[in-house]
Design an enzyme around this catalytic site. Structure first.
Site, short mmCIF file in Angstrom:
data_model
loop_
_atom_site.label_atom_id
_atom_site.label_comp_id
_atom_site.label_asym_id
_atom_site.label_seq_id
_atom_site.Cartn_x
_atom_site.Cartn_y
_atom_site.Cartn_z
N LYS A 14 0.82 -1.21 0.00
CA LYS A 14 0.00 0.00 0.00
C LYS A 14 0.85 1.26 0.00
CE LYS A 14 -4.18 -2.00 2.06
NZ LYS A 14 -5.15 -1.97 3.17
N LYS A 44 -5.72 -11.38 -6.38
CA LYS A 44 -6.95 -11.51 -5.59
C LYS A 44 -7.93 -10.42 -5.99
CE LYS A 44 -6.14 -8.55 -1.61
NZ LYS A 44 -6.53 -8.24 -0.26
N LYS A 88 -10.69 -4.30 -3.76
CA LYS A 88 -11.21 -2.99 -4.16
C LYS A 88 -10.09 -2.09 -4.64
CE LYS A 88 -11.15 -1.89 0.69
NZ LYS A 88 -11.84 -2.43 1.85
P1 ADP Z 1 -9.86 -5.52 0.90
O1 ADP Z 1 -8.92 -6.68 1.07
O2 ADP Z 1 -10.63 -5.56 -0.37
O3 ADP Z 1 -9.13 -4.23 1.14
P2 ADP Z 1 -10.74 -5.67 3.66
O4 ADP Z 1 -9.30 -5.42 3.97
O5 ADP Z 1 -11.76 -4.82 4.34
O6 ADP Z 1 -10.95 -5.60 2.08
O7 ADP Z 1 -11.03 -7.18 3.93
C1 ADP Z 1 -12.10 -7.67 4.69
C2 ADP Z 1 -11.99 -9.18 4.78
O8 ADP Z 1 -12.17 -9.75 3.49
C3 ADP Z 1 -10.61 -9.65 5.28
O9 ADP Z 1 -10.80 -10.72 6.17
C4 ADP Z 1 -9.93 -10.13 4.03
O10 ADP Z 1 -8.99 -11.15 4.30
C5 ADP Z 1 -11.10 -10.66 3.22
N1 ADP Z 1 -10.84 -10.62 1.78
C6 ADP Z 1 -10.58 -9.50 1.05
N2 ADP Z 1 -10.37 -9.81 -0.24
C7 ADP Z 1 -10.53 -11.16 -0.34
C8 ADP Z 1 -10.46 -12.10 -1.43
N3 ADP Z 1 -10.22 -11.71 -2.68
N4 ADP Z 1 -10.67 -13.40 -1.16
C9 ADP Z 1 -10.93 -13.83 0.09
N5 ADP Z 1 -11.01 -13.00 1.16
C10 ADP Z 1 -10.82 -11.68 0.96
NA NA Z 2 -7.64 -7.05 3.11
#
Ligand code: ADP
Ligand code: NA
Length: 330
Positions: free
Chosen positions: A114, A197, A200
């Site tokens: 990041k 993966k 967002k």
């Molecule tokens: P992002 O990873 O999109 O920034 P968050 O950090 O808010 O979103 O993640 C919220 C939850 O969703 C965390 O437990 C993260 O491990 C899970 N997560 C995010 N992206 C994925 C993905 N592509 N596959 C499985 N789990 C995910």
């Molecule tokens: Na995440």
């Protein structure tokens, strides 16, 4: 409660949850309500590690809570709250910052990714210390189990290390937690680039399924997902990452096993799989969107659920913080 504790959090930043958040994390939150004393929060403190618009953050925090309820969290069966409503998170984070090595924090891969994206000069100290706030989030509730996707494994490892370090230095204080990662759905991939993966920040709009998007647009994205060379529908993550990802989503949303799906699509092309999966996803998101809207349309109920959750959370968090402060000499 003599059940084991579960704790997890989700960011409000993006507005809509995406399919990876739901399958990798939120679905497990819902399941663990039945077996654990479960605490789930919308992590708005984490959301300000990157620049935010205050009105948007406030709205997205409520939207995240509404989506957690729409996904099946039940305030009678779990504790749902907003992180900033419980001041102990920031208070414990300071203590944990003071036992974290600078080099140790520098090794967190999410920070490296990041901050590289933002440029080191623009990245904040908050972004750097974000994993330590996450450590405090987990330890405050004496959590045994932390349901997350694979990308969070390193942060749970850091939590274990710091819990053990604190316990050794100051006496037994924190439960050492374990990640709860469901292998099959731990990493849902981007629909256009199944080597990264779904996320967002990294996904292009076409590769990302937001649960709150128009179902028609969502169906179209699924139908135009990248599939692999060949035509056979088999689960093979190395040779067929695109098809395998679609099978994972299909299987998890319907309960059909991968083997059953491979058999169902034997001799049929990728088009048939994608058309059917588009229907499956639309059947999931349509009621999800409607339920989310119902919670947003009833702000009094939403506020009272979150106030009740914060009160329950503070009882537990306050006890842990008081003990921690005592141990360090405050
Ligand atoms: P992002 O990873 O999109 O920034 P968050 O950090 O808010 O979103 O993640 C919220 C939850 O969703 C965390 O437990 C993260 O491990 C899970 N997560 C995010 N992206 C994925 C993905 N592509 N596959 C499985 N789990 C995910
Ligand atoms: Na995440």
């Amino acid at each position: 409660s003599d059940r084991p504790r579960a704790l997890s959090g989700i960011q409000p930043t993006a507005g809509s949850f995406h399919l990876g958040n739901y399958l990798g994390a939120v679905r497990q939150y819902v399941a663990l309500q039945e077996t654990h004393d479960a605490f789930y929060m919308v992590v708005d403190l984490h959301a300000i590690t990157v620049p935010q618009d205050p009105a948007e953050l406030r709205a997205n925090t409520r939207l995240a809570a509404a989506q957690l309820l729409a996904a099946g969290l039940d305030p009678q069966r779990c504790t749902l709250f907003v992180q900033s409503h419980v001041p102990e998170h920031a208070q414990l984070a300071w203590v944990m910052n003071c036992i974290t090595g600078f080099g140790e924090a520098s090794r967190m891969t999410q920070f490296k990714d990041k901050s590289a994206k933002q440029g080191t000069d623009r990245a904040t100290v908050g972004l750097f210390t974000y994993p330590v706030l996450q450590v405090a989030d987990i330890l405050l509730y004496q959590a045994d189990s932390v349901p997350v996707g694979e990308d969070q494994r390193q942060h749970v490892e850091l939590t274990r290390d710091l819990a053990e370090r604190f316990n050794t230095r100051f006496g037994p204080t924190f439960t050492v937690p374990a990640p709860h990662i469901v292998k099959e759905v731990a990493k849902i991939y981007d629909l256009q680039d199944p080597t990264i993966k779904m996320s967002k920040s990294a996904s292009t709009p076409k590769g990302l399924i937001n649960l709150l998007d128009e179902p028609k647009a969502t169906a179209k994205k699924i139908r135009s997902a990248v599939t692999d060379t060949g035509s056979e529908i088999v689960f093979d993550t190395a040779a067929k990452p695109g098809v395998s990802n679609l099978l994972t989503v299909y299987s998890t949303l319907t309960g059909a096993t991968i083997a059953e799906l491979e058999q169902k699509y034997e001799g049929k092309g990728y088009g048939a799989l994608k058309t059917d999966l588009a229907d499956v996803v639309v059947d999931f998101v349509t009621p999800f969107r409607a339920r989310t809207q119902e919670y947003l349309d009833d702000p009094e109920t939403l506020d009272s659920i979150l106030a009740g959750g914060a009160e329950k959370a503070r009882t537990v968090a306050g006890e842990t913080l008081a003990q921690t402060y005592d141990r360090v000499g405050f």
